[in-house]
Design a protein around this motif. Structure first.
Motif: not given
Lengths: 291, 407
Positions: B273-278, B400-407
């Motif tokens: 995927g495109n969102v990393g997580c920790m 919100e972040v994904l929208k701002s990145l156009g994803l």
């Protein structure tokens, strides 16, 4: 009321003088838990955290009348510690240790069936009855005495649920961390059954994860015997097949142990299933008709 | 831990299980030598060349860009050289590897087991694994050897025999006989099968395995019973008492990022995927992956930093996640119980500074012990980090972040 442990429980700590045992015993005592002593082979007769240390669990039971034990013993020796506690007459054995070989657990689980005891875990955060007794490693401050019981395979997801329930004003009776290993002492169904029979518990949160069939077994039991609303979540909806996701037991083998399959069965059995772990608290309010 | 076929067969051999024997090699020259030695010993010109990768379906699998399957019978030194050249160093794609396939670093040259004789060779299926619900090993056996057992279970479940073993006493003779009778065997083949199953169970038990799958088990034309393949999975928790098995680990078969994470004591599984997580805790880590998906993203990984999250583990986690070029944003989700959020926050800020410029937006959700203090440290750090306290808030920030990145 509550289940498994309460303010009258007398607790001993196996692996008492080790760093983990010391740290968490201290936290348990600060929470008001009645820790009556501990066991470290070879250190019997000493005093630790103002409590007596014993060489064997049998000595500890004979002297203190302990009926609950919590185990912080390294993986290679943990199955032995479980059997020792069972043999000494401990009624509730809580094993925190992660990484016990499956073969050891197979044999330990068989062994304790011949004794009058219940094992919680291993690889679990323990059992906590709000405002009374903490036999585990859960952070005490997020709990608030209330009416919801929790059964969970995961530590931090339990904290998440507890926190949401506290903020929703519902609070908790007892939270049971059953553990994330493939072989554990108390199953989801057994833990749900304990809470279903507890008069103070008005609702149950059941948190599972991919792997195995315990959640489905519990769901069928709830459908047949349930008297209280149950909110359920299964972690790992996005987990790939065949990969172990942290917990030794969290691995998708076939079609039946995916999150989707478990969630479908749970819904069919009348459980309020949430897709998002952020919705546990508010869904419980809805399930109780208090939203 | 998964191991290769040839390693699984080494274990079987040690416990007296008859195997289709052979020699493992890593160059075409050694393959030719191995061919000559096997042909001389068996008196047959047939040898099977088998790719050694940690995935099933090798026989039907195809080498990328070549007309070459993952397993092939050879009958001359020249043919062995050609097959070995095609396999070694190239990528084999099977239904289990995914389209990216797996590189073949070793091949196993196995003796011919399907030679003609008094009776017809016949294939069976036998596996031993843990029955989690019953808490004991279960032997699964079927006359449908060579078939995918999941397909057999779906279409003809009556053809699968199950025998549960009481771990306190181990496999009993009557249980092995039950299976051999159910296979319809008699005479020497029956005796051989009972011995095969008994030794197989011993190998499984003594090596602390999670699974031994022998598919196919072959009854040869002269009534010998042997393992043609061996798929073995060992209990990671027990490797500490099996140094001889622990060294069988082949890190070439693992994702390099996962190997690196393991060296830093991080529990990391790479996803696409495109969102990393920790996250701290395995359950919450899975729950966070699910939340990313519900918020419109796809999880790029599973990463449990464990109970002792600090600046060092957070930095190591960042470095691993950032090596994955698909990652467009990172969500850190810590529920501080024993771990204090202010310490984790300081860790995030320090790690951020140590790494220099982190090119993707970061959402940090700290909840639990000293959560507000943690949020303050993040907000006052001047870093481009979105901070959240509630789980729901974190989800909204991801969207919100994904929208701002156009994803």
């Amino acid at each position: 009321m509550s289940v498994l442990v309460n303010k009258n429980s007398k607790i001993i700590v196996q692996g008492f003088t080790g760093s983990e045992g010391t740290f968490h015993a201290q936290q348990m005592i600060e929470y008001g838990t009645n820790v009556v002593g501990g066991v470290t082979p070879g250190k019997g007769g000493q005093s630790h955290l103002d409590r007596p240390v014993f060489n064997t669990v049998a000595d500890a039971v004979n002297t203190t009348g302990a009926d609950v034990s919590i185990i912080f013993v390294p993986p290679a020796f943990a199955a032995d510690a479980i059997m020792e506690a069972a043999d000494a007459g401990i009624k509730v054995i809580v094993c925190i240790t992660e990484g016990i070989p499956t073969k050891d657990m197979m044999l330990a689980k068989e062994y304790i069936t011949t004794k009058d005891c219940r094992l919680i875990g291993p690889n679990c955060p323990g059992v906590m009855t709000a405002d009374e007794c903490k036999v585990g490693i859960m952070p005490g401050f997020i709990f608030k005495k209330g009416t919801i019981g929790i059964v969970s395979k995961s530590g931090t997801l339990t904290y998440e649920a507890v926190d949401q329930l506290t903020k929703a004003g519902l609070g908790q009776t007892t939270a049971i961390g059953i553990g994330g290993d493939p072989i554990i002492g108390t199953t989801t169904k057994e833990a749900v059954e304990l809470l279903m029979n507890d008069p103070e518990t008005e609702g149950i949160v059941m948190i599972g994860e991919i792997g195995g069939s315990m959640e489905a077994d519990a769901a069928y039991w709830i459908k047949a015997n349930g008297t209280k609303p149950v909110v359920g979540f299964i972690a790992g909806q996005t987990a790939p097949k065949g990969r172990r996701m942290g917990h030794a037991g969290a691995i998708i083998g076939g079609a039946d142990d995916t999150a989707a399959a478990k969630m479908r069965i749970m819904s069919e059995c009348g459980i309020f299933v949430v897709e998002s772990p952020a919705l546990i608290g508010e869904t419980m309010l809805k399930a109780l008709g208090r939203d | 831990m998964n191991i290769h076929e040839y390693q699984g067969k080494e274990i079987l051999k040690k416990y007296g299980v008859r195997i289709q024997d052979g020699i493992v090699v890593d160059t075409p020259e050694r393959a030719v030598e191995a061919y000559r030695s096997i042909a001389e010993r068996t008196g047959s010109k047939f040898v099977v060349v088998k790719s050694q990768i940690h995935a099933g379906g090798r026989g039907k699998g195809q080498i990328q860009g070549l007309e070459q399957r993952g397993v092939q019978v050879a009958k001359s030194p020249d043919q062995v050289r050609e097959i070995a050249t095609n396999l070694l160093g190239n990528v084999l794609v099977t239904h289990q590897t995914g389209p990216e396939g797996k590189k073949v670093n070793k091949i196993f040259l196995a003796e011919d087991a399907y030679y003609p004789g008094a009776s017809e060779p016949k294939e069976y299926y036998i596996s031993i694994l843990l029955d989690r619900a019953k808490g004991c090993p279960v032997i699964m056996a079927s006359t449908e050897g060579g078939m995918d057992i999941e397909e057999v279970a779906e279409h003809t479940p009556e053809k699968i025999i199950k025998e549960w073993v009481d771990p306190r006493v181990g496999l009993q003779g009557f249980q092995a006989r039950k299976i051999a009778f159910a296979f319809g065997l008699s005479g020497n083949a029956f005796k051989e099968m009972v011995k095969f199953i008994t030794s197989l169970y011993t190998a499984y038990w003594e090596s602390d395995a999670s699974m031994f799958e022998i598919n196919p088990v072959l009854k040869t034309s002269d009534d010998k019973i042997m393992a043609i393949d061996a798929k073995v999975n060992l209990d990671d928790n027990a490797l500490i008492r099996h140094p001889e098995l622990a060294i069988m680990r082949d890190t070439n078969e693992e994702d390099p990022l996962e190997v690196e994470a393991g060296e830093s004591n991080l529990n990391y599984v790479k996803l696409d995927g495109n969102v990393g997580c920790m996250v701290n805790g395995a359950g919450l880590a899975m729950g966070t992956m699910d939340l990313i998906k519900l918020s419109g993203g796809e999880p790029a990984n599973f990463l449990d930093v464990g109970g002792g999250a600090n600046a060092k583990t957070v930095e190591a986690g960042f470095r691993i996640i950032l090596k994955d070029p698909n990652v467009k944003a990172i969500l850190i989700n810590i529920f501080g119980g024993i771990v204090r959020c202010d310490r984790v926050a300081t860790g995030v800020v320090e790690a951020y500074k140590a790494i220099g410029n982190i090119p993707v937006p970061i959402i940090v959700r700290l909840q639990g012990t000293n959560a507000e203090e943690g949020a303050r440290i993040i907000n006052e750090s001047g870093l481009k980090v979105y901070s959240a306290i509630e789980f729901k808030e974190a989800a909204a920030k991801v969207t919100e972040v994904l929208k701002s990145l156009g994803l």
